[in-house]
Design a protein around this motif. Sequence first.
Motif, PDB file in Angstrom:
ATOM      1  N   LEU A  33       0.741  -1.218  -0.038  1.00  0.00           N
ATOM      2  CA  LEU A  33      -0.163  -0.058   0.026  1.00  0.00           C
ATOM      3  C   LEU A  33       0.878   1.237   0.081  1.00  0.00           C
ATOM      4  CD1 LEU A  33      -2.601   1.547   0.098  1.00  0.00           C
ATOM      5  CD2 LEU A  33      -2.504   1.083   2.790  1.00  0.00           C
ATOM      6  N   HIS A  34       0.685   1.735  -1.067  1.00  0.00           N
ATOM      7  CA  HIS A  34       1.655   3.357  -1.156  1.00  0.00           C
ATOM      8  C   HIS A  34       0.726   4.305  -0.528  1.00  0.00           C
ATOM      9  CE1 HIS A  34       4.687   1.581  -3.779  1.00  0.00           C
ATOM     10  NE2 HIS A  34       3.517   0.884  -4.125  1.00  0.00           N
ATOM     11  N   HIS A  35       1.155   4.559   0.887  1.00  0.00           N
ATOM     12  CA  HIS A  35       0.237   5.466   1.724  1.00  0.00           C
ATOM     13  C   HIS A  35       0.845   6.850   2.001  1.00  0.00           C
ATOM     14  CE1 HIS A  35      -2.260   5.874   5.464  1.00  0.00           C
ATOM     15  NE2 HIS A  35      -1.158   6.033   5.990  1.00  0.00           N
ATOM     16  N   LEU A  36       0.002   7.741   1.465  1.00  0.00           N
ATOM     17  CA  LEU A  36       0.316   9.105   1.740  1.00  0.00           C
ATOM     18  C   LEU A  36      -0.017   9.436   3.094  1.00  0.00           C
ATOM     19  CD1 LEU A  36       1.062  12.052   0.441  1.00  0.00           C
ATOM     20  CD2 LEU A  36      -1.299  12.133  -0.369  1.00  0.00           C
ATOM     21  N   GLU A  37       0.184  10.154   4.101  1.00  0.00           N
ATOM     22  CA  GLU A  37       0.008  10.586   5.244  1.00  0.00           C
ATOM     23  C   GLU A  37      -1.246  11.309   5.231  1.00  0.00           C
ATOM     24  OE1 GLU A  37       2.540  13.185   7.131  1.00  0.00           O
ATOM     25  OE2 GLU A  37       2.902  14.353   5.309  1.00  0.00           O
ATOM     26  N   ASN A  38      -2.146  11.174   6.337  1.00  0.00           N
ATOM     27  CA  ASN A  38      -3.388  11.986   6.375  1.00  0.00           C
ATOM     28  C   ASN A  38      -3.955  12.030   5.081  1.00  0.00           C
ATOM     29  OD1 ASN A  38      -2.442  12.491   8.899  1.00  0.00           O
ATOM     30  ND2 ASN A  38      -1.178  14.430   8.180  1.00  0.00           N
ATOM     31  N   SER A  39      -4.358  10.818   4.577  1.00  0.00           N
ATOM     32  CA  SER A  39      -5.193  10.884   3.352  1.00  0.00           C
ATOM     33  C   SER A  39      -6.131   9.730   3.090  1.00  0.00           C
ATOM     34  CB  SER A  39      -4.066  10.450   1.951  1.00  0.00           C
ATOM     35  OG  SER A  39      -3.793   9.339   1.861  1.00  0.00           O
ATOM     36  N   ARG A  40      -7.047   9.563   1.925  1.00  0.00           N
ATOM     37  CA  ARG A  40      -7.899   8.685   1.456  1.00  0.00           C
ATOM     38  C   ARG A  40      -7.349   7.406   1.843  1.00  0.00           C
ATOM     39  NH1 ARG A  40      -8.903  12.916  -1.854  1.00  0.00           N
ATOM     40  NH2 ARG A  40     -10.954  12.784  -3.204  1.00  0.00           N
ATOM     41  N   SER A  41      -6.162   7.381   1.713  1.00  0.00           N
ATOM     42  CA  SER A  41      -5.257   5.841   1.873  1.00  0.00           C
ATOM     43  C   SER A  41      -5.562   5.099   2.977  1.00  0.00           C
ATOM     44  CB  SER A  41      -3.949   6.197   1.871  1.00  0.00           C
ATOM     45  OG  SER A  41      -2.987   5.096   1.771  1.00  0.00           O
ATOM     46  N   GLN A  42      -5.861   5.978   4.333  1.00  0.00           N
ATOM     47  CA  GLN A  42      -6.136   5.441   5.449  1.00  0.00           C
ATOM     48  C   GLN A  42      -7.045   4.219   5.421  1.00  0.00           C
ATOM     49  OE1 GLN A  42      -4.208   6.327   8.230  1.00  0.00           O
ATOM     50  NE2 GLN A  42      -5.052   4.912   9.574  1.00  0.00           N
ATOM     51  N   ARG A  43      -8.320   4.343   4.676  1.00  0.00           N
ATOM     52  CA  ARG A  43      -9.244   3.428   4.820  1.00  0.00           C
ATOM     53  C   ARG A  43      -8.812   2.166   4.076  1.00  0.00           C
ATOM     54  NH1 ARG A  43     -12.846   6.788   0.444  1.00  0.00           N
ATOM     55  NH2 ARG A  43     -11.470   7.240  -1.044  1.00  0.00           N
ATOM     56  N   PHE A  44      -7.600   1.975   3.418  1.00  0.00           N
ATOM     57  CA  PHE A  44      -6.916   0.770   2.835  1.00  0.00           C
ATOM     58  C   PHE A  44      -6.335   0.168   3.892  1.00  0.00           C
ATOM     59  CE2 PHE A  44      -8.760   3.236  -0.561  1.00  0.00           C
ATOM     60  CZ  PHE A  44      -9.592   2.189  -1.282  1.00  0.00           C
TER      61      PHE A  44
END
Length: 224
Positions: free
Chosen positions: A4-15
Amino acid sequence: MITLHHLENSRSQRFLWLLEELGVDYEIKHYKRDAKTSLAPPELLKVHPLGKSPVITDGDITVAESGAIVEYLLGKYDNGRLLPAEGTAERRAYTYWLHYAEGTIMPLMIISLILTRIESAPMPFFIKPIAKGITGKVRANYLGPNMKRNLDFIEATLSKSEWFCGDRMTGADIMMSFPLEAAAMRAGLKDNYPHAAALLKRIHALPAYKTALEKGGPYALLGG
Ligand SMILES: N[C@@H](CCC(=O)N[C@@H](CS)C(=O)NCC(=O)O)C(=O)O
């Protein structure tokens, strides 16, 4: 192995949450926002041409766009828990909310964020009232009424069932968690939309959501 390429404080959190729910092996690659612009760093462009997050890689497969990632992960790794059976009313609701999250409600949240950024941007004092006049009109004539109609609609849906698609959690709730979190920051969700606020509270109490928070590190949404 999924990354998971996870950008801080972003929509990515739900993944992070979704991957925890699925119980699959995955690794997190962390990306920081630019301190001034809040934009994603250029390294994300090496993963996908749009350079946004979320994006996942699974072996040699790359999947971007939240709804597409939910579809991919549930299609491949779900055991019938988060993806309702095809041909059911629950599945139709799932498809609807999956698309609605990024297609309808998130654009309103982004407009709100942009207007707030304009209103708080440094500018010559005599320009400020003009800028505020314009953003105020957009808020009064477009954003406000549309936001209200959408949040009323969400509230009405959640007053009929605990989760977006019925009595059990599905991938649609994971998609909708992000706009609900954004709404909780902006719209006084607890006072005006108690069923939506209650869903968010239920989500935050889930073990997989808590583990996702621990693994992802500090999480704060951009306000506005
Ligand atoms: N509709 C896309 C939106 C992707 C998106 O805009 N992600 C934001 C994070 S919340 C981003 O990468 N922002 C940084 C930037 O635009 O540079 C999705 O759901 O995947």
